[in-house]
Enzyme design. Structure first.
Site, PDB file in Angstrom:
ATOM      1  CE1 TYR A  35     -18.490  32.285 -39.722  1.00 19.51           C
ATOM      2  CE2 TYR A  35     -16.455  33.106 -38.742  1.00 19.51           C
ATOM      3  CZ  TYR A  35     -17.116  32.234 -39.599  1.00 19.51           C
ATOM      4  OH  TYR A  35     -16.391  31.303 -40.316  1.00 19.51           O
ATOM      5  CB  SER A  66     -13.951  29.766 -37.903  1.00 14.97           C
ATOM      6  OG  SER A  66     -13.270  30.963 -38.239  1.00 14.97           O
TER       7      SER A  66
END
Length: 278
Positions: free
Chosen positions: A151, A138
């Site tokens: 995350y 990501s």
């Protein structure tokens, strides 16, 4: 030879779009997922798109499931050319709002799921003397906004692991790409765990505002694999942001990011002087 591809988390979202992108080339596409009903639906879509499909129930927290997938593909297709470690989940929350159990949960899936996938298929790639890993990280693995500590850390670890893997396998005809998309419209929010309603709202807003579709990200991945591109940044604006981080002095970069994120996470605070050499 028609590509043989295995995709974890392939029954929805980006995994589904990757499956359909390769299916349109006539590839043999195997999707692994914990959602059997969704898997059956995507399997039919793969066939309608022109590919040969196979669905396997696969939980990336299970080494046995991933090894079984590798064994099954040897039996069914005599191997596999591309493995996409795509399955992932989301978390949100500031340091004091994320319990350690939330950290353990996301690291077990987002990071160790990728590691397990690579460990299960690397011996097969070596036996074939060829293969390709695509690890889905990501933009949060490169640029780390507040309120998403676990995350961010899980995806940054995928980037680091992928670079290590690339260097380790460089002389074995086994390629590696790591994909760092920003937020785009997908079902990632279904997996979101958080005890912080404000953080959850921020994630939902970012997903809704995404201007790049999952299908466009899948196209970027397909094109990157053809040229064996390591770092894949599907969002144009993200490439500029990443370059800014690479070339700005650390203090200047942190000051800029503090101002950019202050509306969501309170008033900006002074950034301490960076240590010498930073």
């Amino acid at each position: 030879m028609t590509n043989r591809i295995f995709i974890t988390g392939g029954a929805s979202g980006l995994g589904r779009e990757i499956a359909l992108r390769w299916a349109r080339t006539g590839a043999r596409v195997c999707i692994g997922d914990v959602h059997d009903a969704r898997g059956a639906t995507v399997l039919e879509e793969i066939r309608q798109a022109g590919g040969t499909g196979l669905f396997l129930h696969c939980d990336v927290t299970s080494t046995a499931d991933l090894q079984a997938a590798a064994n099954r593909l040897v039996t069914e297709w005599n191997g596999v050319d591309i493995v996409v470690n795509n399955a992932g989940v989301a978390t949100a929350g500031t340091l004091d709002a994320e319990p350690i159990e939330q950290w353990e949960w996301i690291l077990n899936i987002n990071l160790l799921g990728v590691v397990r996938g690579c460990q299960a298929f690397a011996p097969l790639f070596r036996a074939q003397r060829r293969g390709y890993f695509v690890n889905i990280a990501s933009m949060a693995g490169l640029v780390h906004p507040p309120g998403m500590g676990s995350y961010n850390a899980s995806k940054a670890a995928v980037v680091a692991f992928s670079e290590t893997l690339h260097l380790e396998l460089a002389n074995e005809n086994i390629g590696v790409s790591v994909v760092c998309p920003s937020f785009f419209q997908t079902n990632l929010a279904e997996s979101l765990r958080t005890t912080d309603p404000k953080a959850a709202a921020n994630v939902q807003k970012l997903l809704r505002r995404g201007r790049v579709t999952a299908a466009q990200v899948a196209d970027s991945i397909f094109n990157a694999v053809q040229v064996r591109q390591f770092l894949v940044l599907p969002h144009k604006d993200d490439r500029k942001t990443y370059l800014m981080k690479c070339y700005l002095p650390v203090r200047s970069y942190l000051q800029k990011m503090t101002k950019l994120t202050s509306k969501s996470f309170g008033r900006p605070r002074a950034v301490p002087d960076a240590p010498k050499g930073a």
